[in-house]
Motif scaffolding. Sequence first.
Motif, PDB file in Angstrom:
ATOM      1  N   LEU A 143       0.857  -1.180   0.000  1.00 36.26           N
ATOM      2  CA  LEU A 143       0.000   0.000   0.000  1.00 36.26           C
ATOM      3  C   LEU A 143       0.894   1.231   0.000  1.00 36.26           C
ATOM      4  CD1 LEU A 143      -2.803   1.383   0.330  1.00 36.26           C
ATOM      5  CD2 LEU A 143      -2.476   1.163   2.810  1.00 36.26           C
ATOM      6  N   PHE A 144       0.862   2.008  -1.092  1.00 31.00           N
ATOM      7  CA  PHE A 144       1.586   3.275  -1.121  1.00 31.00           C
ATOM      8  C   PHE A 144       0.731   4.290  -0.377  1.00 31.00           C
ATOM      9  CE2 PHE A 144       3.480   1.331  -5.055  1.00 31.00           C
ATOM     10  CZ  PHE A 144       4.758   1.214  -4.538  1.00 31.00           C
ATOM     11  N   ALA A 145       1.037   4.442   0.906  1.00 30.71           N
ATOM     12  CA  ALA A 145       0.111   5.076   1.831  1.00 30.71           C
ATOM     13  C   ALA A 145      -0.043   6.584   1.645  1.00 30.71           C
ATOM     14  CB  ALA A 145       0.538   4.778   3.264  1.00 30.71           C
ATOM     15  N   GLU A 146       0.873   7.216   0.899  1.00 33.87           N
ATOM     16  CA  GLU A 146       0.721   8.651   0.651  1.00 33.87           C
ATOM     17  C   GLU A 146      -0.407   8.932  -0.344  1.00 33.87           C
ATOM     18  OE1 GLU A 146       5.128  10.487   0.644  1.00 33.87           O
ATOM     19  OE2 GLU A 146       4.938   8.524  -0.327  1.00 33.87           O
ATOM     20  N   GLY A 147      -0.757   7.914  -1.117  1.00 34.27           N
ATOM     21  CA  GLY A 147      -1.851   8.070  -2.080  1.00 34.27           C
ATOM     22  C   GLY A 147      -1.419   8.636  -3.412  1.00 34.27           C
ATOM     23  N   THR A 148      -0.190   9.102  -3.515  1.00 36.40           N
ATOM     24  CA  THR A 148       0.352   9.649  -4.753  1.00 36.40           C
ATOM     25  C   THR A 148       1.871   9.669  -4.634  1.00 36.40           C
ATOM     26  OG1 THR A 148       0.259  11.519  -6.309  1.00 36.40           O
ATOM     27  CG2 THR A 148       0.317  12.054  -3.968  1.00 36.40           C
ATOM     28  N   THR A 149       2.545  10.009  -5.730  1.00 37.72           N
ATOM     29  CA  THR A 149       4.002  10.091  -5.675  1.00 37.72           C
ATOM     30  C   THR A 149       4.448  11.466  -5.168  1.00 37.72           C
ATOM     31  OG1 THR A 149       3.962  10.688  -8.024  1.00 37.72           O
ATOM     32  CG2 THR A 149       4.457   8.400  -7.484  1.00 37.72           C
ATOM     33  N   SER A 150       5.601  11.485  -4.506  1.00 32.18           N
ATOM     34  CA  SER A 150       6.180  12.730  -4.010  1.00 32.18           C
ATOM     35  C   SER A 150       7.372  13.109  -4.886  1.00 32.18           C
ATOM     36  CB  SER A 150       6.636  12.555  -2.557  1.00 32.18           C
ATOM     37  OG  SER A 150       7.759  11.680  -2.495  1.00 32.18           O
ATOM     38  N   ASP A 151       8.085  14.168  -4.493  1.00 31.58           N
ATOM     39  CA  ASP A 151       9.272  14.570  -5.247  1.00 31.58           C
ATOM     40  C   ASP A 151      10.531  13.855  -4.759  1.00 31.58           C
ATOM     41  OD1 ASP A 151       9.804  15.765  -2.817  1.00 31.58           O
ATOM     42  OD2 ASP A 151       9.900  17.813  -3.597  1.00 31.58           O
ATOM     43  N   GLY A 152      10.363  12.940  -3.799  1.00 31.41           N
ATOM     44  CA  GLY A 152      11.499  12.172  -3.294  1.00 31.41           C
ATOM     45  C   GLY A 152      12.275  12.852  -2.186  1.00 31.41           C
ATOM     46  N   ASN A 153      12.005  14.124  -1.942  1.00 27.35           N
ATOM     47  CA  ASN A 153      12.721  14.853  -0.897  1.00 27.35           C
ATOM     48  C   ASN A 153      11.936  14.928   0.414  1.00 27.35           C
ATOM     49  OD1 ASN A 153      15.105  15.665  -2.396  1.00 27.35           O
ATOM     50  ND2 ASN A 153      13.760  17.015  -3.565  1.00 27.35           N
ATOM     51  N   PHE A 154      10.614  14.831   0.314  1.00 23.29           N
ATOM     52  CA  PHE A 154       9.765  14.948   1.496  1.00 23.29           C
ATOM     53  C   PHE A 154       8.714  13.847   1.489  1.00 23.29           C
ATOM     54  CE2 PHE A 154      11.211  19.226   0.382  1.00 23.29           C
ATOM     55  CZ  PHE A 154      11.813  19.632   1.566  1.00 23.29           C
ATOM     56  N   ALA A 205      12.586  10.519  -9.206  1.00 22.64           N
ATOM     57  CA  ALA A 205      11.247  10.826  -8.712  1.00 22.64           C
ATOM     58  C   ALA A 205      10.302  11.135  -9.867  1.00 22.64           C
ATOM     59  CB  ALA A 205      11.311  12.002  -7.744  1.00 22.64           C
ATOM     60  N   TRP A 206       9.053  10.718  -9.704  1.00 22.99           N
ATOM     61  CA  TRP A 206       8.048  10.921 -10.750  1.00 22.99           C
ATOM     62  C   TRP A 206       6.779  11.502 -10.146  1.00 22.99           C
ATOM     63  CZ3 TRP A 206       3.786   7.335 -12.434  1.00 22.99           C
ATOM     64  CH2 TRP A 206       3.155   7.789 -13.592  1.00 22.99           C
ATOM     65  N   PRO A 207       6.764  12.812  -9.886  1.00 24.88           N
ATOM     66  CA  PRO A 207       5.546  13.448  -9.371  1.00 24.88           C
ATOM     67  C   PRO A 207       4.449  13.440 -10.432  1.00 24.88           C
ATOM     68  CG  PRO A 207       7.229  15.086  -9.848  1.00 24.88           C
ATOM     69  CD  PRO A 207       7.881  13.746 -10.015  1.00 24.88           C
ATOM     70  N   GLY A 208       3.220  13.610  -9.992  1.00 29.31           N
ATOM     71  CA  GLY A 208       2.069  13.423 -10.863  1.00 29.31           C
ATOM     72  C   GLY A 208       1.969  14.323 -12.071  1.00 29.31           C
ATOM     73  N   ASP A 209       2.667  15.468 -12.080  1.00 31.97           N
ATOM     74  CA  ASP A 209       2.530  16.403 -13.199  1.00 31.97           C
ATOM     75  C   ASP A 209       3.544  16.142 -14.319  1.00 31.97           C
ATOM     76  OD1 ASP A 209       4.686  17.118 -11.677  1.00 31.97           O
ATOM     77  OD2 ASP A 209       4.315  19.275 -11.754  1.00 31.97           O
ATOM     78  N   VAL A 210       4.312  15.053 -14.217  1.00 34.40           N
ATOM     79  CA  VAL A 210       5.293  14.703 -15.245  1.00 34.40           C
ATOM     80  C   VAL A 210       4.776  13.510 -16.045  1.00 34.40           C
ATOM     81  CG1 VAL A 210       7.656  13.904 -15.666  1.00 34.40           C
ATOM     82  CG2 VAL A 210       7.191  15.533 -13.812  1.00 34.40           C
ATOM     83  N   GLU A 211       4.828  13.591 -17.370  1.00 34.64           N
ATOM     84  CA  GLU A 211       4.343  12.504 -18.200  1.00 34.64           C
ATOM     85  C   GLU A 211       5.243  11.280 -18.066  1.00 34.64           C
ATOM     86  OE1 GLU A 211       3.679  13.584 -22.234  1.00 34.64           O
ATOM     87  OE2 GLU A 211       2.385  15.278 -21.751  1.00 34.64           O
ATOM     88  N   LEU A 212       4.625  10.099 -18.137  1.00 40.19           N
ATOM     89  CA  LEU A 212       5.356   8.865 -17.907  1.00 40.19           C
ATOM     90  C   LEU A 212       6.397   8.595 -18.993  1.00 40.19           C
ATOM     91  CD1 LEU A 212       5.796   6.246 -16.339  1.00 40.19           C
ATOM     92  CD2 LEU A 212       3.893   5.220 -17.628  1.00 40.19           C
TER      93      LEU A 212
END
Length: 275
Positions: A143-154, A205-212
Amino acid sequence: MIRRIRLALVIGILVPMTAVLLPIQIAAIRAGHPLRRRLPHVWHRVATRMLGLRVNVIGRPAIHESAGVLIASNHVSWLDIVALGAAAPVSYVAKHEVGGWPGVSILAKLQETLFIERERRGKVGEQAGQIRERLARGDAIVLFAEGTTSDGNFLLPFKSALFGAVGVGPGSEVAHESVRVQPVAIVYTHLHGVPMGRFDRPVAAWPGDVELGPHVAGVLEAGAIDVVVCFGEPIVVGDMANRKALAAACEHAVREMASGVLRGREPLLTDDEKR
C-alpha cells in the motif's frame, strides 16, 4: 547512446521474457500456485538490470507462505514498483486509472494488482475487504500510503482509509490473526555513484505532473541509479487504537528510516550481498 543501449536491452531481453512468462503466470494465477508470486519477483530482478537500477536492501521482508503482510510504503516513482518487486515477491494496490494504461495495465494485472478508487469514499469498505481477502490468502500487499508520488525529498502524510483492511480498533473485522503491517522506506540515493541532492532526485522521482513516457526515457538515459529499500520492524496491529493510529505509526517509522538512509546512518547492502 546509453538510452539506445538500454532500450535495446529492454526490447531484446525483457519483452521476449515477458512473452514467455505471460502464459505461465496466467496459469499460475488461475491455479493459485506459488509461482504466481515468484515469477513477477524474477521479472523485476531482471528489469532492474536492464534499467541500470541497483537495489540496496536493508532489513528483511516479513513475508511467509502462510501469513499475509500489508506493506506500508512511501511512493516516489514508477521505479518503486520495480525496486520493491525485485526486493520481495509482492503485489500492489494501485489507483483505478492504472488499470486502463496500455501495456502497464497488463503487467499490473499479471502481478495481481488491486485497483482502487481512492476518491470514492463510499467504496472504501469494499476495497478494504478486497485487500483483506488477499491478506488472508497469505499475500504480501504493498500500500503506497501517501496516495500519490512525491518529489522524493519529502514524505507526504499517510492516508489511513485502507489500513482498516487489517482489522484494527474496537469492533473492526479482523482480517487474519497472523496478518502483520510492515513499514518500508524507498529512498533514491546515488546517480552514477555520486550522492543525489534534492535537485538530482527528480531524475528518479516521478511526481504526478510529469508525463510517464519522457520520464522513462530520462531514466533509460541516466541509468546507474541506486535505490535503498528499507524494511522496518513489523507493527503489532493489536497495539493500535484504530486505523489512524496505525497509519501514523507507519508514517513515523518510514520517515525515520528514510531520514536515516539519507544521513548515512544505515549500512548500504546490495540486494545480492544481502542474500
